[in-house]
Design an enzyme around this catalytic site. Structure first.
Site, PDB file in Angstrom:
ATOM      1  N   CYS A  65      56.707-105.565 -38.015  1.00  0.00           N
ATOM      2  CA  CYS A  65      57.866-104.703 -38.241  1.00  0.00           C
ATOM      3  C   CYS A  65      57.665-104.026 -39.593  1.00  0.00           C
ATOM      4  CB  CYS A  65      59.176-105.492 -38.188  1.00  0.00           C
ATOM      5  SG  CYS A  65      59.264-106.878 -39.340  1.00  0.00           S
ATOM      6  N   THR A  66      58.653-103.320 -40.062  1.00  0.00           N
ATOM      7  CA  THR A  66      58.485-102.549 -41.298  1.00  0.00           C
ATOM      8  C   THR A  66      58.046-103.435 -42.459  1.00  0.00           C
ATOM      9  OG1 THR A  66      60.217-101.051 -40.556  1.00  0.00           O
ATOM     10  CG2 THR A  66      59.596-100.934 -42.875  1.00  0.00           C
ATOM     11  N   THR A  67      58.677-104.607 -42.563  1.00  0.00           N
ATOM     12  CA  THR A  67      58.376-105.501 -43.685  1.00  0.00           C
ATOM     13  C   THR A  67      57.563-106.723 -43.279  1.00  0.00           C
ATOM     14  OG1 THR A  67      60.435-106.743 -43.368  1.00  0.00           O
ATOM     15  CG2 THR A  67      60.526-104.818 -44.818  1.00  0.00           C
TER      16      THR A  67
ATOM     17  N   ASP B  63      61.282-110.368 -41.222  1.00  0.00           N
ATOM     18  CA  ASP B  63      62.329-111.022 -40.438  1.00  0.00           C
ATOM     19  C   ASP B  63      62.235-110.768 -38.932  1.00  0.00           C
ATOM     20  OD1 ASP B  63      62.952-108.371 -40.718  1.00  0.00           O
ATOM     21  OD2 ASP B  63      64.993-108.662 -41.443  1.00  0.00           O
ATOM     22  N   ARG B  64      62.137-109.514 -38.494  1.00  0.00           N
ATOM     23  CA  ARG B  64      62.232-109.217 -37.065  1.00  0.00           C
ATOM     24  C   ARG B  64      60.998-109.650 -36.282  1.00  0.00           C
ATOM     25  NH1 ARG B  64      63.721-103.227 -38.558  1.00  0.00           N
ATOM     26  NH2 ARG B  64      62.442-103.939 -40.301  1.00  0.00           N
TER      27      ARG B  64
END
Length: 244
Positions: free
Chosen positions: A41-43, A46-47
């Site tokens: 995911c973007t970072t 978390d997701r």
């Protein structure tokens, strides 16, 4: 390299809860087609870890705490564990009765703090056969009496019967009904699936109970695995888009 993009709202437990079953189903389909998969995911914080943990828990029958420890041990991340738990109960409920409200999944502790030792304290509400049944509260020392009840997501009204007298707690949230009766009110799971904004982290709402996490029974584990596979093969034909 072909890619599949799924849009998640960042730091939104409700959105993650709703989309996790689709993501896990997609992972299962791709793995069965022998694709090598990179989940990100973007970072990467978390997701994407939450998706992999849910896959291990639902499809590989790995206990949640072990799957969570394994993934968080690989690299620094903070997957939304509460959203995974809630989505787990959603899938189990889907198999049990075809609906997403499901079986009671929240352990709610009702507390009366104005009692005296030896006093009879009972709990009654719209969840006790519509105010007909009484649940005995256990004395925990001093003025504290407790009764633990399992409830599903929703809004409930209740009162305490103390020494034969119907009373509400003035220290807990309450509402007045159309007949002028004052009842305590609790919203079970109302915001447990939504991660609060940083400005709200210090706010504690006593009327909100978070989703319960516990070890699954054998039947629940079977239902979970069955539901995850149903979700996987309900997905429309997968189309891989070339990476832009």
């Amino acid at each position: 390299m072909p890619s599949i993009f799924i849009v998640f709202r960042e730091v939104d437990s409700m959105d993650l809860r709703k989309k996790l079953p689709f993501c896990v189903g997609l992972l299962l389909r791709l793995i069965r087609k022998n694709y090598r998969i990179y989940v990100t995911c973007t970072t990467g914080y978390d997701r994407s870890p939450a998706c992999v943990i849910a896959y291990l828990h639902w499809v590989q029958d790995t206990p949640l705490h072990i799957a969570h420890k394994f993934i968080t041990g690989l690299h620094s991340c903070r997957p939304d564990r509460a959203a995974i738990v809630w989505a787990t109960w959603d899938l189990i409920a889907l198999v049990e009765n075809g609906r997403h409200d499901g079986t009671p999944t929240h352990s709610v502790c009702f507390v009366w703090n104005n009692g005296r030792e030896g006093e009879d304290v009972e709990l009654v509400g719209d969840f006790t056969s519509n105010w007909k049944d009484k649940l005995k509260c256990n004395h925990k020392g001093g003025s504290r009496y407790e009764a633990e009840v399992r409830l599903r997501h929703g809004k409930y009204y209740y009162k305490f019967i103390v020494g034969g007298n119907w009373r509400h707690s003035s220290s807990l949230p309450s509402e007045t009904d159309e007949h002028g009766n004052v009842n305590n009110v609790i919203r079970v799971g109302d915001i447990a699936r939504i991660r609060p904004a940083p400005s709200q982290l210090q706010i504690k709402d006593p009327s909100v109970v978070k989703v319960m996490e516990r070890a699954l029974t054998e039947d629940e584990r079977f239902s979970l695995a069955f539901a995850a596979r149903l979700m996987a093969f309900a997905i429309c034909p997968i189309r891989l888009a070339p990476k832009q």
